[in-house]
Write a protein that holds these residues in place. Sequence first.
Motif, PDB file in Angstrom:
ATOM      1  N   GLU A  51      41.162  49.419  18.466  1.00 22.90           N
ATOM      2  CA  GLU A  51      42.394  48.657  18.671  1.00 22.90           C
ATOM      3  C   GLU A  51      42.112  47.396  19.484  1.00 22.90           C
ATOM      4  N   PRO A  52      42.581  46.238  19.039  1.00 20.44           N
ATOM      5  CA  PRO A  52      42.330  45.004  19.784  1.00 20.44           C
ATOM      6  C   PRO A  52      43.221  44.891  21.012  1.00 20.44           C
ATOM      7  N   MET A  53      42.707  44.242  22.035  1.00 20.47           N
ATOM      8  CA  MET A  53      43.464  43.987  23.263  1.00 20.47           C
ATOM      9  C   MET A  53      44.187  42.658  23.126  1.00 20.47           C
ATOM     10  N   ASN A  54      45.389  42.564  23.673  1.00 20.21           N
ATOM     11  CA  ASN A  54      46.073  41.278  23.649  1.00 20.21           C
ATOM     12  C   ASN A  54      45.709  40.461  24.896  1.00 20.21           C
ATOM     13  N   PRO A  55      45.925  39.166  24.897  1.00 21.34           N
ATOM     14  CA  PRO A  55      45.502  38.298  26.005  1.00 21.34           C
ATOM     15  C   PRO A  55      46.063  38.709  27.361  1.00 21.34           C
ATOM     16  N   GLN A  56      47.307  39.140  27.401  1.00 14.43           N
ATOM     17  CA  GLN A  56      47.900  39.536  28.677  1.00 14.43           C
ATOM     18  C   GLN A  56      47.206  40.776  29.242  1.00 14.43           C
ATOM     19  N   GLU A  57      46.958  41.751  28.396  1.00 17.39           N
ATOM     20  CA  GLU A  57      46.248  42.957  28.835  1.00 17.39           C
ATOM     21  C   GLU A  57      44.857  42.611  29.334  1.00 17.39           C
ATOM     22  N   LEU A  58      44.177  41.731  28.601  1.00 18.12           N
ATOM     23  CA  LEU A  58      42.828  41.323  29.005  1.00 18.12           C
ATOM     24  C   LEU A  58      42.836  40.648  30.364  1.00 18.12           C
ATOM     25  N   SER A  59      43.824  39.815  30.605  1.00 13.72           N
ATOM     26  CA  SER A  59      43.907  39.101  31.878  1.00 13.72           C
ATOM     27  C   SER A  59      44.087  40.060  33.048  1.00 13.72           C
ATOM     28  N   VAL A  60      45.002  41.022  32.899  1.00 11.92           N
ATOM     29  CA  VAL A  60      45.242  42.004  33.959  1.00 11.92           C
ATOM     30  C   VAL A  60      43.997  42.856  34.182  1.00 11.92           C
ATOM     31  N   TYR A  61      43.386  43.296  33.097  1.00 17.44           N
ATOM     32  CA  TYR A  61      42.190  44.139  33.191  1.00 17.44           C
ATOM     33  C   TYR A  61      41.038  43.373  33.836  1.00 17.44           C
ATOM     34  N   ARG A  62      40.880  42.097  33.470  1.00 15.91           N
ATOM     35  CA  ARG A  62      39.795  41.293  34.023  1.00 15.91           C
ATOM     36  C   ARG A  62      39.906  41.183  35.539  1.00 15.91           C
ATOM     37  N   ASP A  63      41.128  41.007  36.039  1.00 12.96           N
ATOM     38  CA  ASP A  63      41.327  40.931  37.486  1.00 12.96           C
ATOM     39  C   ASP A  63      40.945  42.244  38.166  1.00 12.96           C
ATOM     40  N   MET A  64      41.289  43.361  37.538  1.00 10.76           N
ATOM     41  CA  MET A  64      40.936  44.661  38.108  1.00 10.76           C
ATOM     42  C   MET A  64      39.435  44.884  38.116  1.00 10.76           C
ATOM     43  N   VAL A  65      38.774  44.475  37.053  1.00 14.33           N
ATOM     44  CA  VAL A  65      37.321  44.615  36.961  1.00 14.33           C
ATOM     45  C   VAL A  65      36.646  43.795  38.057  1.00 14.33           C
ATOM     46  N   LYS A  66      37.145  42.604  38.309  1.00 15.60           N
ATOM     47  CA  LYS A  66      36.577  41.774  39.377  1.00 15.60           C
ATOM     48  C   LYS A  66      36.716  42.464  40.729  1.00 15.60           C
ATOM     49  N   GLN A  67      37.873  43.065  40.972  1.00 14.22           N
ATOM     50  CA  GLN A  67      38.083  43.764  42.240  1.00 14.22           C
ATOM     51  C   GLN A  67      37.145  44.966  42.371  1.00 14.22           C
ATOM     52  N   ARG A  68      36.992  45.704  41.289  1.00 13.08           N
ATOM     53  CA  ARG A  68      36.107  46.876  41.340  1.00 13.08           C
ATOM     54  C   ARG A  68      34.659  46.449  41.505  1.00 13.08           C
ATOM     55  N   ALA A  69      34.281  45.349  40.868  1.00 10.89           N
ATOM     56  CA  ALA A  69      32.912  44.847  41.031  1.00 10.89           C
ATOM     57  C   ALA A  69      32.646  44.424  42.473  1.00 10.89           C
ATOM     58  N   GLY A  70      33.718  44.032  43.173  1.00 11.24           N
ATOM     59  CA  GLY A  70      33.610  43.712  44.589  1.00 11.24           C
ATOM     60  C   GLY A  70      33.644  44.945  45.468  1.00 11.24           C
ATOM     61  N   ARG A  71      33.620  46.117  44.845  1.00  5.16           N
ATOM     62  CA  ARG A  71      33.547  47.445  45.443  1.00  5.16           C
ATOM     63  C   ARG A  71      34.840  47.875  46.123  1.00  5.16           C
ATOM     64  N   LEU A  72      35.964  47.275  45.728  1.00  2.00           N
ATOM     65  CA  LEU A  72      37.252  47.843  46.098  1.00  2.00           C
ATOM     66  C   LEU A  72      37.441  49.097  45.257  1.00  2.00           C
ATOM     67  N   SER A  73      37.870  50.184  45.884  1.00  2.00           N
ATOM     68  CA  SER A  73      37.976  51.458  45.169  1.00  2.00           C
ATOM     69  C   SER A  73      39.056  51.402  44.097  1.00  2.00           C
ATOM     70  N   VAL A  74      38.920  52.273  43.104  1.00  2.00           N
ATOM     71  CA  VAL A  74      39.927  52.379  42.055  1.00  2.00           C
ATOM     72  C   VAL A  74      41.277  52.733  42.661  1.00  2.00           C
ATOM     73  N   ALA A  75      41.280  53.618  43.645  1.00  2.00           N
ATOM     74  CA  ALA A  75      42.530  54.012  44.289  1.00  2.00           C
ATOM     75  C   ALA A  75      43.228  52.816  44.920  1.00  2.00           C
ATOM     76  N   HIS A  76      42.467  51.969  45.599  1.00  2.00           N
ATOM     77  CA  HIS A  76      43.058  50.787  46.217  1.00  2.00           C
ATOM     78  C   HIS A  76      43.550  49.797  45.169  1.00  2.00           C
ATOM     79  N   ILE A  77      42.823  49.666  44.089  1.00  2.00           N
ATOM     80  CA  ILE A  77      43.231  48.745  43.028  1.00  2.00           C
ATOM     81  C   ILE A  77      44.550  49.192  42.401  1.00  2.00           C
ATOM     82  N   LEU A  78      44.658  50.496  42.130  1.00  2.00           N
ATOM     83  CA  LEU A  78      45.856  51.029  41.478  1.00  2.00           C
ATOM     84  C   LEU A  78      46.987  51.310  42.466  1.00  2.00           C
ATOM     85  N   GLY A  79      46.617  51.449  43.748  1.00  2.00           N
ATOM     86  CA  GLY A  79      47.629  51.748  44.756  1.00  2.00           C
ATOM     87  C   GLY A  79      48.078  53.194  44.755  1.00  2.00           C
TER      88      GLY A  79
END
Length: 286
Positions: A51-79
Amino acid sequence: MTKIWTIGELLQWTQQFFVQKGIDSARLDAEILLAHVLRKERIYLYSHYDEPMNPQELSVYRDMVKQRAGRLSVAHILGRKAFMGMDFCVNRDVLVPRPETELLVETILEQAGRDGAVSVLDIGTGSGAVILSILQYMPQACGSGVDISPQALAVAKKNGAALQLSERVTWIESDIVSGVSPQVFDWIVSNPPYLTQADMEQLEPEVRYDPPQALFGGTDGLDIYRRMAEECWSYLKQDGFFAVEIGAGQANEVIAVFTHTGMYGHVRTVKDYGGIERVILFTRKG
């Protein structure tokens, strides 16, 4: 042309990217974040691999990936963080509940039974995960959660309301029991800060986003245990129970801290699934 990313391609790329960043749970984290963006269960990802991702989904996901790559925990990212089968709101004002802390709750439920109309005092409540889990599984219990941080108590209060437990719990801003009115409880429970100075210098990157005061227990990690053993005795009913979580290798020292006061008896020590002594249960002697 802009590349069209499918769910499967995005998972593969993210997994490889996280591995490069030194993240052990690379695949799992990629799945959790993507499922959150899509508002689906993780199993959905595998049944919709192309299934293809739409641009809005990609944008939100990209921001989360950047945060996780900076070693912010998944719990903190999702709240939020799952604990004892429930979801708890978390942020940087509270310690993210750890799986091993579920053993602390389970030990209390086993000892007290789930039908008991007991009162519980939770020292250093943080997100409220421990006391709220106890109250959730013991419908006749009530209690108080104390924390020195008003910001942490705001998170705990939010979690209590979400679980519809507000009528059975009181939140108190207090340094240990200094702000708690004189009273006695059937149970006192705590997952206090127990990391040593050496531990603090070797923290995993994700843990550095937790509040230091919820982690650091003094040079040897035992400062709060010493204070609780002395200050909490008068708040515990005779023959009441005091349950604490401890760090690896601290069992003998913590047992000595409590028993040498002459006010507590050691009931038992419980190991976690990794064979580490993790929870100690005491009782008030007199």
